[in-house]
Design a protein around this motif. Structure first.
Motif, PDB file in Angstrom:
ATOM      1  N   SER A  65       4.965  15.440  12.913  1.00 21.95           N
ATOM      2  CA  SER A  65       3.826  16.330  12.681  1.00 21.95           C
ATOM      3  C   SER A  65       2.612  15.515  12.268  1.00 21.95           C
ATOM      4  O   SER A  65       2.745  14.393  11.785  1.00 21.95           O
ATOM      5  CB  SER A  65       4.164  17.328  11.578  1.00 21.95           C
ATOM      6  N   GLU A  66       1.443  16.092  12.466  1.00 23.68           N
ATOM      7  CA  GLU A  66       0.201  15.390  12.114  1.00 23.68           C
ATOM      8  C   GLU A  66       0.232  14.953  10.662  1.00 23.68           C
ATOM      9  O   GLU A  66      -0.179  13.855  10.313  1.00 23.68           O
ATOM     10  CB  GLU A  66      -1.007  16.317  12.324  1.00 23.68           C
ATOM     11  N   ARG A  67       0.731  15.852   9.814  1.00 24.92           N
ATOM     12  CA  ARG A  67       0.762  15.600   8.381  1.00 24.92           C
ATOM     13  C   ARG A  67       1.651  14.404   8.048  1.00 24.92           C
ATOM     14  O   ARG A  67       1.273  13.486   7.338  1.00 24.92           O
ATOM     15  CB  ARG A  67       1.289  16.877   7.727  1.00 24.92           C
ATOM     16  N   GLN A  68       2.858  14.427   8.644  1.00 32.31           N
ATOM     17  CA  GLN A  68       3.811  13.332   8.438  1.00 32.31           C
ATOM     18  C   GLN A  68       3.197  12.002   8.862  1.00 32.31           C
ATOM     19  O   GLN A  68       3.295  11.003   8.144  1.00 32.31           O
ATOM     20  CB  GLN A  68       5.030  13.577   9.329  1.00 32.31           C
ATOM     21  N   LEU A  69       2.576  12.020  10.056  1.00 34.39           N
ATOM     22  CA  LEU A  69       1.995  10.790  10.583  1.00 34.39           C
ATOM     23  C   LEU A  69       0.906  10.281   9.660  1.00 34.39           C
ATOM     24  O   LEU A  69       0.872   9.102   9.304  1.00 34.39           O
ATOM     25  CB  LEU A  69       1.408  11.056  11.975  1.00 34.39           C
ATOM     26  N   SER A  70       0.035  11.200   9.252  1.00 33.48           N
ATOM     27  CA  SER A  70      -1.080  10.801   8.401  1.00 33.48           C
ATOM     28  C   SER A  70      -0.565  10.202   7.093  1.00 33.48           C
ATOM     29  O   SER A  70      -1.043   9.162   6.636  1.00 33.48           O
ATOM     30  CB  SER A  70      -1.977  12.003   8.152  1.00 33.48           C
ATOM     31  N   ASP A  71       0.420  10.849   6.498  1.00 30.10           N
ATOM     32  CA  ASP A  71       0.978  10.344   5.236  1.00 30.10           C
ATOM     33  C   ASP A  71       1.566   8.949   5.417  1.00 30.10           C
ATOM     34  O   ASP A  71       1.372   8.063   4.592  1.00 30.10           O
ATOM     35  CB  ASP A  71       2.078  11.296   4.719  1.00 30.10           C
ATOM     36  N   GLU A  72       2.298   8.789   6.505  1.00 30.17           N
ATOM     37  CA  GLU A  72       3.001   7.520   6.717  1.00 30.17           C
ATOM     38  C   GLU A  72       2.024   6.383   7.020  1.00 30.17           C
ATOM     39  O   GLU A  72       2.163   5.289   6.492  1.00 30.17           O
ATOM     40  CB  GLU A  72       3.991   7.718   7.875  1.00 30.17           C
ATOM     41  N   PHE A  73       1.014   6.671   7.845  1.00 26.90           N
ATOM     42  CA  PHE A  73       0.015   5.641   8.152  1.00 26.90           C
ATOM     43  C   PHE A  73      -0.793   5.301   6.906  1.00 26.90           C
ATOM     44  O   PHE A  73      -1.171   4.153   6.703  1.00 26.90           O
ATOM     45  CB  PHE A  73      -0.911   6.098   9.288  1.00 26.90           C
ATOM     46  N   ALA A  74      -1.056   6.305   6.081  1.00 28.32           N
ATOM     47  CA  ALA A  74      -1.819   6.062   4.859  1.00 28.32           C
ATOM     48  C   ALA A  74      -1.041   5.143   3.924  1.00 28.32           C
ATOM     49  O   ALA A  74      -1.604   4.260   3.288  1.00 28.32           O
ATOM     50  CB  ALA A  74      -2.136   7.378   4.165  1.00 28.32           C
ATOM     51  N   LYS A  75       0.273   5.363   3.862  1.00 29.09           N
ATOM     52  CA  LYS A  75       1.102   4.535   2.988  1.00 29.09           C
ATOM     53  C   LYS A  75       1.082   3.083   3.461  1.00 29.09           C
ATOM     54  O   LYS A  75       1.105   2.161   2.659  1.00 29.09           O
ATOM     55  CB  LYS A  75       2.546   5.066   3.014  1.00 29.09           C
ATOM     56  N   ALA A  76       1.040   2.907   4.797  1.00 28.36           N
ATOM     57  CA  ALA A  76       1.066   1.550   5.333  1.00 28.36           C
ATOM     58  C   ALA A  76      -0.275   0.847   5.132  1.00 28.36           C
ATOM     59  O   ALA A  76      -0.332  -0.369   5.107  1.00 28.36           O
ATOM     60  CB  ALA A  76       1.422   1.583   6.817  1.00 28.36           C
ATOM     61  N   ASN A  77      -1.344   1.610   5.001  1.00 29.31           N
ATOM     62  CA  ASN A  77      -2.660   0.999   4.821  1.00 29.31           C
ATOM     63  C   ASN A  77      -3.413   1.716   3.706  1.00 29.31           C
ATOM     64  O   ASN A  77      -4.315   2.509   3.965  1.00 29.31           O
ATOM     65  CB  ASN A  77      -3.433   1.069   6.141  1.00 29.31           C
TER      66      ASN A  77
END
Lengths: 462, 122
Positions: free
Chosen positions: A65-77
């Protein structure tokens, strides 16, 4: 293409990409990589006999989901997402400043009217206590309406701020200073009108004054507490307001008699049983199953989250003022009985010392947060899942700071060192201008530029 | 390979999937450079569909590995005409793969001994 449904794949992809961009946390390159993945996945599924719409649904489900992706990418950067959050925090500080200035005359007017009506001291005190609170929802509603509804205005403002930061910064500064000087005039005007209507401005008797003072004390103590508690509470609300992620949530795939064979065919083509069930269910009935994966992150929930950061910014700046700025003013107080030159020096030192210490605190916090994204994220999780607990914990911490400060000024600082001379006071006025206006505006423009730079030109997708 | 089973294939737990992502990526890339989508398909294929990533979650891992200098990436035009980001193993990645291999084999061997399974070669 067996399915003649009017589904525009490019449009759907564009919408999907815009929704990700709105959530933040992605660079243009990362979005392109994800979109490339999605397109490839769609073309493979399409070749296996799924319609474009079905392929799009399954492919986005697989991607997350968009939310999951956003959270995960944010954690990586973490740098990228925290730049955006810091930006909203500074926006919150400036908006709060503006609201305080604009609403400054109202409490006075309300108090005067209440006194003229001859109300009981405690009732007047309660009105003083409450006036600061009911004005905030009004301000919040107005700003939500302006920025939430008119996103093109918002974009234009951000665009302008990035294109000509100096011009916008000076304009913002002058506008707020003007507002600051205008409001006492409004206040005077209102008082005059009251004077005409109700006779003399009422001077409260000593007993009422004492009651009013104690209400004012509690108001000053509790108002920052309100901001601190509002952060986690709003975060908890925003979390509940988020729509549940579609991907990963199990769906029921109750097959109907004739469909077992079709499901088996899908499975042999690489679809999971769940996905096969989804497609079959969708072919069977109305198309309600497609809707959830599109536009998942609504404008409303995104703005709620931004509001959380704005409120956090206000609370954080309040804490910083108590921890750093007020103690720094002691230098000005300590030199008040010395030669004018020394007084100027003392004033200068306390004006510089406060922001320097605050800067050091912010820098230390920034490096901790961006180096240890997991720890800071786990605190965020507590705020979202146990908002009341987090609000109470933060409130207790803040009350500790407040009591420590009170004790410090009451018992440690000698009474002769409280209060300022004229020169020291003038310096502190400049200092306030610096910390409340100039630094936040400069910081905001710098962050906005940095934020936009990290996104790098969001190329329109084709 | 038509699968006539209508029950769910036992999937790997979330934690195990997360722990095995890096060695899996390193191992696939050790066979030659590749791009995100193909990498995922390869793992799905080799695991018989039992390792299922939420596909988008692979990219933050890839970017993290790139930052740690285990792998390197390059944008190139694909046959579709779109740009595509290819990942390639670096020397450090190869070394990391060796360590991972040893660790996973140790776990595998220990469990095999404990469960007294005849190790089969595949």
């Amino acid at each position: 293409m067996e399915n003649p449904a009017p589904f525009d794949l490019n449009h759907a992809l564009q919408q999907w990409r815009a929704s990700l961009q709105n959530l933040g946390g992605f660079s243009a390159d990362e979005l392109e990589e994800l979109e490339g993945h999605l397109r490839e996945s769609i073309s493979v599924l399409h070749a296996r006999g799924l319609s474009a719409q079905e392929a799009f649904t399954i492919a986005t489900r697989r991607l997350g989901s968009e939310r999951q992706l956003s959270d995960e990418f944010a954690k990586a950067n973490p740098q990228r997402i925290w730049t955006e959050r810091a930006m909203w925090m500074v926006v919150g500080v400036l908006v709060a400043y503006m609201v305080r200035v604009v609403f400054a005359p109202f409490p006075n007017t309300i108090t005067m009217s209440a006194l003229q009506l001859g109300l009981n001291g405690h009732l007047v005190g309660a009105s003083v206590f409450l006036d600061g609170w009911f004005l905030w929802p009004v301000a919040a509603a107005i700003s939500y309406w302006i920025f939430g509804r008119h996103s093109s205005w918002r974009d234009r403002v951000v665009e302008a701020a990035i294109r000509s930061p100096v011009l916008i910064g000076v304009g913002l500064f002058l506008g707020l200073v003007y507002l600051q000087h205008l409001m006492p005039d409004v206040d005077r005007l209102v008082s005059q009108k009251l004077h005409v209507v109700g006779g003399l401005t009422v001077a409260p008797n000593p007993k009422t004054l004492a009651i009013l003072n104690s209400w004012c004390f509690w108001k000053n103590f509790l108002a920052p507490l309100f901001w601190i508690a509002a952060g986690p509470l709003l975060a908890g609300y925003a979390w509940r307001n988020r729509q549940k992620p579609v991907s990963g949530s199990p769906i029921s795939y109750d097959m109907q008699p004739g469909e077992q064979e079709a499901a088996r065919v899908f499975e042999s083509q690489g679809l999971s049983l769940e996905e096969a069930g989804l497609v079959l269910k969708w072919r069977r009935g109305p198309q309600e199953l497609v809707a959830p994966s599109l536009g998942l992150a609504t404008n409303r929930s995104i703005w709620l989250e931004r509001a959380v950061w704005m409120v956090t910014g206000v609370a954080f700046s309040d804490c910083l003022a108590r921890l750093v700025l007020e103690p720094a003013s002691l230098v000005a107080a300590a030199t008040r009985a010395t030669a004018p030159l020394l007084q100027h020096l003392g004033g200068l030192v306390s004006v510089c010392l406060g922001p320097a210490l605050a800067g050091a605190v912010i820098a230390a916090l920034w490096s901790w947060i961006t180096r240890h994204p997991r720890q800071s994220a786990s605190f965020g999780r507590v705020c979202r899942l146990r908002p009341i607990l987090a609000a109470i914990a933060l409130g207790v911490v803040f009350a500790g700071i407040e009591c420590g400060q009170y004790a410090f000024f009451r018992y440690v600082v000698a009474p002769s060192n409280r209060g300022f001379g004229d020169i020291g006071y003038q310096w502190l006025v400049y200092g306030a201008e610096l910390t409340q206006l100039i630094i936040p505006i400069a910081l905001l423009l710098w962050l906005a530029r940095r934020w936009r730079g990290m996104q790098t030109n969001p190329a329109p997708c084709r | 390979m038509p699968s006539s089973v209508m029950y769910r294939v036992p999937m790997l737990s979330k934690e195990l999937v997360a722990a095995s992502t890096v060695p899996l990526v390193l191992s696939v890339l050790a066979q030659g450079e590749n791009y995100g989508y193909a990498l995922i398909q390869r793992v799905r294929e080799l695991s018989g569909g039992r390792i299922e990533w939420t596909e988008g979650m692979l990219y933050p891992v890839l970017h993290w590995m790139e930052k740690e200098k285990l792998i390197e990436a390059e944008w190139r035009e694909a046959e579709t005409g779109r740009r595509r980001k290819y990942y390639r193993l670096r020397k450090e990645g190869r070394a990391a793969l060796g360590t991972e291999r040893e660790q996973w084999l140790t776990v595998h061997q220990t469990l095999t001994n404990l469960w007294k399974i005849q190790p089969h070669s595949t």
